[in-house]
Design a protein around this motif. Structure first.
Motif, PDB file in Angstrom:
ATOM      1  N   ILE A 143       0.819  -1.221   0.000  1.00  0.00           N
ATOM      2  CA  ILE A 143       0.000   0.000   0.000  1.00  0.00           C
ATOM      3  C   ILE A 143       0.848   1.264   0.000  1.00  0.00           C
ATOM      4  O   ILE A 143       0.357   2.345  -0.303  1.00  0.00           O
ATOM      5  N   ASN A 144       2.135   1.138   0.303  1.00  0.00           N
ATOM      6  CA  ASN A 144       3.030   2.293   0.338  1.00  0.00           C
ATOM      7  C   ASN A 144       3.769   2.514  -0.984  1.00  0.00           C
ATOM      8  O   ASN A 144       4.570   3.439  -1.084  1.00  0.00           O
ATOM      9  N   SER A 145       3.518   1.668  -1.979  1.00  0.00           N
ATOM     10  CA  SER A 145       4.217   1.763  -3.258  1.00  0.00           C
ATOM     11  C   SER A 145       3.250   1.893  -4.421  1.00  0.00           C
ATOM     12  O   SER A 145       2.163   1.324  -4.403  1.00  0.00           O
ATOM     13  N   ILE A 146       3.695   2.637  -5.422  1.00  0.00           N
ATOM     14  CA  ILE A 146       3.009   2.744  -6.702  1.00  0.00           C
ATOM     15  C   ILE A 146       4.002   2.244  -7.752  1.00  0.00           C
ATOM     16  O   ILE A 146       5.178   2.623  -7.738  1.00  0.00           O
ATOM     17  N   TYR A 147       3.526   1.400  -8.653  1.00  0.00           N
ATOM     18  CA  TYR A 147       4.361   0.858  -9.716  1.00  0.00           C
ATOM     19  C   TYR A 147       3.881   1.447 -11.033  1.00  0.00           C
ATOM     20  O   TYR A 147       2.681   1.574 -11.265  1.00  0.00           O
ATOM     21  N   MET A 148       4.834   1.812 -11.879  1.00  0.00           N
ATOM     22  CA  MET A 148       4.498   2.427 -13.158  1.00  0.00           C
ATOM     23  C   MET A 148       5.391   1.828 -14.244  1.00  0.00           C
ATOM     24  O   MET A 148       6.497   1.371 -13.957  1.00  0.00           O
ATOM     25  N   THR A 149       4.893   1.864 -15.490  1.00  0.00           N
ATOM     26  CA  THR A 149       5.655   1.308 -16.596  1.00  0.00           C
ATOM     27  C   THR A 149       5.334   2.050 -17.882  1.00  0.00           C
ATOM     28  O   THR A 149       4.333   2.757 -17.978  1.00  0.00           O
ATOM     29  N   MET A 150       6.199   1.877 -18.866  1.00  0.00           N
ATOM     30  CA  MET A 150       5.957   2.397 -20.207  1.00  0.00           C
ATOM     31  C   MET A 150       6.723   1.547 -21.211  1.00  0.00           C
ATOM     32  O   MET A 150       7.773   1.002 -20.891  1.00  0.00           O
ATOM     33  N   LEU A 151       6.154   1.427 -22.394  1.00  0.00           N
ATOM     34  CA  LEU A 151       6.851   0.797 -23.509  1.00  0.00           C
ATOM     35  C   LEU A 151       7.577   1.896 -24.264  1.00  0.00           C
ATOM     36  O   LEU A 151       7.052   3.007 -24.397  1.00  0.00           O
ATOM     37  N   ILE A 152       8.767   1.596 -24.735  1.00  0.00           N
ATOM     38  CA  ILE A 152       9.490   2.597 -25.518  1.00  0.00           C
ATOM     39  C   ILE A 152       9.853   2.016 -26.873  1.00  0.00           C
ATOM     40  O   ILE A 152      10.074   0.810 -27.006  1.00  0.00           O
ATOM     41  N   SER A 153       9.896   2.871 -27.838  1.00  0.00           N
ATOM     42  CA  SER A 153      10.277   2.494 -29.192  1.00  0.00           C
ATOM     43  C   SER A 153      11.717   2.921 -29.404  1.00  0.00           C
ATOM     44  O   SER A 153      12.100   4.025 -29.026  1.00  0.00           O
ATOM     45  N   ASN A 154      12.504   2.063 -30.000  1.00  0.00           N
ATOM     46  CA  ASN A 154      13.909   2.390 -30.224  1.00  0.00           C
ATOM     47  C   ASN A 154      14.133   3.105 -31.549  1.00  0.00           C
ATOM     48  O   ASN A 154      15.246   3.173 -32.032  1.00  0.00           O
ATOM     49  N   LYS A 155      13.064   3.600 -32.127  1.00  0.00           N
ATOM     50  CA  LYS A 155      13.174   4.310 -33.414  1.00  0.00           C
ATOM     51  C   LYS A 155      13.428   5.763 -33.199  1.00  0.00           C
ATOM     52  O   LYS A 155      13.100   6.360 -32.247  1.00  0.00           O
TER      53      LYS A 155
END
Length: 155
Positions: A143-155
């Motif tokens: 409950i004390n953490s937020i997780y985040m993500t993103m996809l990235i393009s290598n172009k």
């Protein structure tokens, strides 16, 4: 012009910035929920660390931990006090994203705090394209953490 130096842990300004970062994050994170790495942790071979400089002034720092060959985690993102509130957090994150692209990383993730203290960090990460996600790698629901993500393009 922004200059980036990889490693550089022995620089007294970098060392001081990281120590301040560790102390502050540990002071606002409940026991068992602090995931900040100390300098020895940042020297792990699975981690690349950069300090960012404007002229001769330390603007900030950040690290990229390799979770696997295509998935990286941001660690120890920090902007020096005299550079805060001026859009420099975005510069640090964009630098790390560009470095991740060079290393063929396809997904970036991070863990940050859920408390009020971390609100500005969460807003910054959202602005830079990160979306909430489930715990990744070794993390568990907390409950004390937020997780985040993103996809990235290598172009």
């Amino acid at each position: 012009m922004l200059k980036s130096i990889e490693g550089n842990f022995d620089n007294p300004e970098v060392h001081e910035l990281l120590i301040k970062h560790f102390i502050e994050l540990r002071s606002v994170s409940p026991e068992g929920s602090a995931h900040v790495l100390d300098i020895a942790g940042l020297k792990d071979p699975t981690i690349k660390f950069w300090s960012l400089w404007e002229e001769n002034d330390l603007m900030g720092s950040g690290a990229l931990k390799f979770l696997d060959k295509e998935h990286g985690e941001f660690k120890s993102i920090r902007v020096s006090d005299n550079f805060r509130g001026k859009g420099n957090g975005t510069k640090v994150i964009n630098h790390l994203i560009n470095e991740a692209k060079k290393l063929n990383i396809k997904r970036l993730s991070l863990e940050t705090g859920a408390g009020e203290f971390f609100l500005n960090a969460r807003k910054l990460f959202s602005k830079c394209g990160f979306k909430p996600c489930e715990p990744f790698s070794h993390y568990k629901k907390d409950i004390n953490s937020i997780y985040m993500t993103m996809l990235i393009s290598n172009k």
